[in-house]
Design a protein around this motif. Structure first.
Motif, mmCIF file in Angstrom:
data_model
loop_
_atom_site.group_PDB
_atom_site.id
_atom_site.type_symbol
_atom_site.label_atom_id
_atom_site.label_comp_id
_atom_site.label_asym_id
_atom_site.label_seq_id
_atom_site.Cartn_x
_atom_site.Cartn_y
_atom_site.Cartn_z
ATOM 1 N N ALA A 172 -8.558 12.470 2.169
ATOM 2 C CA ALA A 172 -9.899 12.095 1.711
ATOM 3 C C ALA A 172 -10.770 11.570 2.855
ATOM 4 O O ALA A 172 -11.902 11.149 2.629
ATOM 5 N N GLN A 173 -10.237 11.583 4.078
ATOM 6 C CA GLN A 173 -10.976 11.022 5.209
ATOM 7 C C GLN A 173 -11.608 12.130 6.049
ATOM 8 O O GLN A 173 -11.064 13.223 6.178
ATOM 9 N N GLN A 174 -12.757 11.798 6.643
ATOM 10 C CA GLN A 174 -13.418 12.729 7.548
ATOM 11 C C GLN A 174 -13.535 12.084 8.934
ATOM 12 O O GLN A 174 -13.906 10.927 9.061
ATOM 13 N N PHE A 175 -13.175 12.868 9.950
ATOM 14 C CA PHE A 175 -13.151 12.361 11.317
ATOM 15 C C PHE A 175 -14.010 13.230 12.230
ATOM 16 O O PHE A 175 -14.176 14.430 11.981
ATOM 17 N N SER A 176 -14.507 12.610 13.285
ATOM 18 C CA SER A 176 -14.966 13.381 14.429
ATOM 19 C C SER A 176 -13.719 13.751 15.224
ATOM 20 O O SER A 176 -12.792 12.949 15.355
ATOM 21 N N ALA A 177 -13.685 14.982 15.732
ATOM 22 C CA ALA A 177 -12.468 15.451 16.391
ATOM 23 C C ALA A 177 -12.806 16.291 17.610
ATOM 24 O O ALA A 177 -13.840 16.953 17.669
ATOM 25 N N ARG A 178 -11.907 16.220 18.589
ATOM 26 C CA ARG A 178 -12.034 17.061 19.787
ATOM 27 C C ARG A 178 -10.641 17.539 20.166
ATOM 28 O O ARG A 178 -9.703 16.742 20.235
ATOM 29 N N LEU A 179 -10.515 18.847 20.407
ATOM 30 C CA LEU A 179 -9.234 19.443 20.778
ATOM 31 C C LEU A 179 -9.300 19.905 22.225
ATOM 32 O O LEU A 179 -10.201 20.651 22.608
ATOM 33 N N ARG A 180 -8.329 19.432 23.009
ATOM 34 C CA ARG A 180 -8.295 19.793 24.421
ATOM 35 C C ARG A 180 -7.086 20.666 24.702
ATOM 36 O O ARG A 180 -5.999 20.416 24.172
ATOM 37 N N PRO A 181 -7.228 21.683 25.566
ATOM 38 C CA PRO A 181 -6.090 22.565 25.868
ATOM 39 C C PRO A 181 -5.055 21.833 26.713
ATOM 40 O O PRO A 181 -5.330 20.774 27.300
ATOM 41 N N PRO A 182 -3.842 22.379 26.778
ATOM 42 C CA PRO A 182 -2.795 21.762 27.607
ATOM 43 C C PRO A 182 -3.247 21.638 29.057
ATOM 44 O O PRO A 182 -3.954 22.503 29.580
ATOM 45 N N ALA A 183 -2.823 20.563 29.687
ATOM 46 C CA ALA A 183 -3.152 20.386 31.100
ATOM 47 C C ALA A 183 -2.486 21.455 31.943
ATOM 48 O O ALA A 183 -2.983 21.853 32.979
ATOM 49 N N ARG A 184 -1.336 21.912 31.481
ATOM 50 C CA ARG A 184 -0.674 23.023 32.166
ATOM 51 C C ARG A 184 -0.136 23.961 31.102
ATOM 52 O O ARG A 184 0.516 23.549 30.162
ATOM 53 N N ARG A 185 -0.428 25.245 31.187
ATOM 54 C CA ARG A 185 0.076 26.232 30.240
ATOM 55 C C ARG A 185 1.484 26.594 30.654
ATOM 56 O O ARG A 185 1.752 26.863 31.829
ATOM 57 N N VAL A 186 2.388 26.591 29.727
ATOM 58 C CA VAL A 186 3.798 26.757 30.080
ATOM 59 C C VAL A 186 4.411 27.875 29.263
ATOM 60 O O VAL A 186 4.003 28.174 28.164
ATOM 61 N N ASP A 187 5.431 28.503 29.829
ATOM 62 C CA ASP A 187 6.165 29.501 29.069
ATOM 63 C C ASP A 187 7.310 28.821 28.329
ATOM 64 O O ASP A 187 7.510 27.617 28.429
ATOM 65 N N ALA A 188 8.080 29.600 27.595
ATOM 66 C CA ALA A 188 9.119 29.014 26.734
ATOM 67 C C ALA A 188 10.159 28.270 27.554
ATOM 68 O O ALA A 188 10.688 27.247 27.124
ATOM 69 N N ALA A 189 10.455 28.777 28.746
ATOM 70 C CA ALA A 189 11.483 28.110 29.544
ATOM 71 C C ALA A 189 11.037 26.722 29.973
ATOM 72 O O ALA A 189 11.801 25.770 29.945
ATOM 73 N N ILE A 190 9.760 26.607 30.381
ATOM 74 C CA ILE A 190 9.274 25.294 30.807
ATOM 75 C C ILE A 190 9.128 24.372 29.617
ATOM 76 O O ILE A 190 9.360 23.176 29.709
ATOM 77 N N ARG A 191 8.761 24.933 28.436
ATOM 78 C CA ARG A 191 8.597 24.079 27.261
ATOM 79 C C ARG A 191 9.905 23.454 26.832
ATOM 80 O O ARG A 191 9.931 22.512 26.057
#
Length: 613
Positions: free
Chosen positions: A289-308
């Motif tokens: 029932a709540q409304q927020f202001s929101a901001r989505l930021r991408p990962p600082a480093r994009r990683v593949d499955a091995a790094i994740r």
């Protein structure tokens, strides 16, 4: 001024320990509930002896907590400078209440050593009664304990403030504590502790944020980047990876109770949908029932499955959550897993083999990679091969048109947990052995073999050696899995079961609600054999907690009738003669005897009346 406010603390102690009623608000609720927990565990006000961990064991405990301790070091140095000259000690303990390090004024450190407030000593509630370190961990909240509010008489010269530290997945990492002479501590020191805790937790979350989409939310747009904002980290598929305290609350997660959450389940649409509409711009987002202001930021480093598969967050969950398990067993299992040696866990049904497997995954270097569990006894024999190895489209009648990658490939890069492996069909055992040897899997229906990178944990309640002798388990697979089998002891062999029960209750939120065990129920819990082990105890406690009102003291009367009868049959429940003896020890005071048993006076009279007939 109320009667409660005028009542001296020494009089409050006298009344509490002689089972006399206390006026309302005689003690802060956090202190009263802690006293009740300590009494239910049978801890005397004089305390019990406790040995200091030897240097080697203490070094191991520090190493197990090294990652978050390293992140905390500069913040702790700043806190130490802030309290310099105040005759205080800064104490750091792990999630089980064991003191790892301390610093501060030399004069007070000497006094602290005489009170066993020193590295290597256990300051959990079970060991030291009500104290800031143990009580903050039990309640998962900041606490101030002054003077005679300590449960143990010998600690009344102390005043202590403590604040628990949470990891990026809400797990209790440890606790920060300031201790000094009685009346030395107050609001200023508590604010300093909370500020230090916030800085450390923010740093740990920042380290986790490199490989996740970071969502900031706040009702006020201007506070989106402030420490007060909810911060949530999601992977590429929208699965929640980590959160700060405000984010945990938004997701309905209590400290120490991490459960999977998905972006779509929280906000009504997918992460991909948000990105398509807003990208990295600010927008409005609804959660319930709540409304927020929101901001989505991408990962600082994009990683593949091995790094994740690298750890997102530094914490290693302490084995405290594993209910009386020896540290050495957990440490051995973790070393085996990290060395890519199959971990074989044996134990009675309900001893927590699955909980150990999940804790090992969470503590390992693969904790951000998949944990895939399959119960070999719960899947029909005709389907388990397809579940494990996957299949090509149309591989068999009823197969999905899309095919299936199978549990083995789902676990690629992570950990596969095969529960009840002793019940795996013989034909399937041969295929599993080949996979473990060749590290590749071929799905049903053909197709190219797929390389696998998995760590394996297996569990069984069966005696595998005996199964081999009977012909029900392949000897070659047994020797492939049984490098160093680990046995989980049954609950009845794990020490004080009432202390384990209280710790489990606290982990379920009982401490925050003020729900405790009565001494009578604690004695019954200790005396019962618990044939269903941890599963039986956990299910019972969760049910009792749901039914209990806030502030309730759980008694035998709260138990299901069938369980009370079983306990009585094992001698766990006080009989009529025991009640009569207790009444005599209380000098005929029925109210005191009823309080000691956790029952009403009318119930006491009713039992005594039946005994007299």
């Amino acid at each position: 001024m109320t009667q409660a406010a005028r009542l001296p603390l020494d009089e409050i102690r006298r009344r509490f320990f002689s089972d006399q009623p206390l006026p309302g608000q005689a003690l802060p609720p956090s202190i009263l509930h802690s006293w009740q927990r300590c009494r239910s565990l049978g801890l005397p006000a004089s305390g019990r002896g406790g040995d200091r961990l030897d240097d080697g064991a203490l070094r191991e405990r520090r190493e197990a907590n090294a990652l978050w301790l390293e992140a905390a070091r500069p913040v702790l140095a700043g806190l130490g400078e802030l309290i310099a000259g105040q005759d205080l000690a800064l104490v750091v303990a792990d999630s089980r209440g064991l003191i790892l390090d301390e610093s501060g004024d030399i004069a007070f450190l000497d006094k602290a050593a005489r009170l066993a407030l020193t590295p290597g000593m256990d300051w959990s509630e079970a060991a030291r009664g009500t104290n800031a370190i143990g009580t903050a961990l039990a309640a998962a909240d900041s606490v101030l304990v002054r003077g005679a509010q300590h449960y143990l008489e010998r600690n009344r010269a102390l005043s202590c403030a403590a604040s628990p530290l949470l990891g990026p997945q809400g797990q209790l990492l440890g606790v920060l504590d300031l201790s000094g002479a009685s009346r030395k501590l107050g609001d200023f020191q508590m604010r300093a502790l909370r500020a230090a805790r916030g800085q450390i937790e923010a740093k740990l979350l920042e380290e986790a944020a490199g490989s996740g989409w970071r969502l900031n939310l706040h009702h006020d747009l201007r506070l989106l980047d402030s420490p007060a904002a909810c911060q949530l980290l999601f992977d590429e598929e929208g699965l929640l990876l980590a959160a700060n305290r405000a984010g945990l609350a938004l997701c309905g997660l209590e400290p120490g109770d991490w459960r999977p959450r998905h972006f779509a389940a929280l906000f009504g649409h997918s992460l991909e949908h948000w990105l398509s509409r807003h990208g990295a711009a600010t927008g409005l987002l609804e959660a319930g029932a709540q409304q927020f202001s929101a901001r989505l930021r991408p990962p600082a480093r994009r990683v593949d499955a091995a790094i994740r598969s690298r750890p997102l967050a530094p914490p290693r969950p302490a084995p405290a959550a594993l209910d009386g398990m020896a540290d050495s067993l957990f440490a051995s299992a973790l070393k085996l897993l990290e060395a890519d040696i199959p971990v074989l866990i044996q134990g009675e049904t309900g001893t927590g083999k699955d909980r150990l497997a999940r804790a090992l995954h969470a503590a390992s270097s693969r904790r951000a990679a998949p944990f895939v569990a399959i119960n070999c006894a719960a899947i029909p024999e005709g389907l388990i091969e397809a579940e494990l190895f996957g299949y090509q489209p149309g591989a068999y009648t009823g197969a999905s048109r899309q095919g299936s990658k199978g549990k083995l490939r789902e676990a690629d890069g992570g950990v596969l947990f095969l529960d009840e492996i002793g019940d795996m069909p013989l034909a399937l055992q041969a295929r599993l052995l080949r996979v473990l040897q060749e590290r590749e899997v071929t799905p049903l229906g053909g197709g190219p073999a797929q390389r696998l990178n998995i760590r394996l944990i297996c569990a069984t309640h069966r005696k595998l050696r005996a199964r081999v002798d009977e012909g029900g388990f392949r000897a070659d697979l047994y020797y492939r899995l049984c490098h160093y089998p680990l046995s989980l002891p049954p609950l009845r062999e794990r020490g004080d079961v009432a202390a384990i029960a209280q710790a489990m209750l606290d982990g379920m939120g009982a401490a925050r609600r003020g729900v405790t065990l009565s001494p009578e129920l604690a004695r019954a819990i200790r005396g019962y054999r618990w044939p269903g082990n941890l599963r039986e105890l956990s299910n019972l406690l969760a049910t009792l907690l749901v039914l209990a009102d806030d502030g309730a003291v759980l008694t035998l009367g709260h138990l299901p009738a069938a369980l009370r009868e079983e306990m009585a049959g094992q001698g766990s429940v006080p009989g009529d003669s025991a009640i009569s003896d207790l009444l005599r020890r209380c000098g005929g005071n029925a109210s005191a005897a009823a309080r000691a048993l956790g029952i009403s006076r009318s119930t006491l009279y009713r039992r005594l009346g039946k005994a007299a007939k």
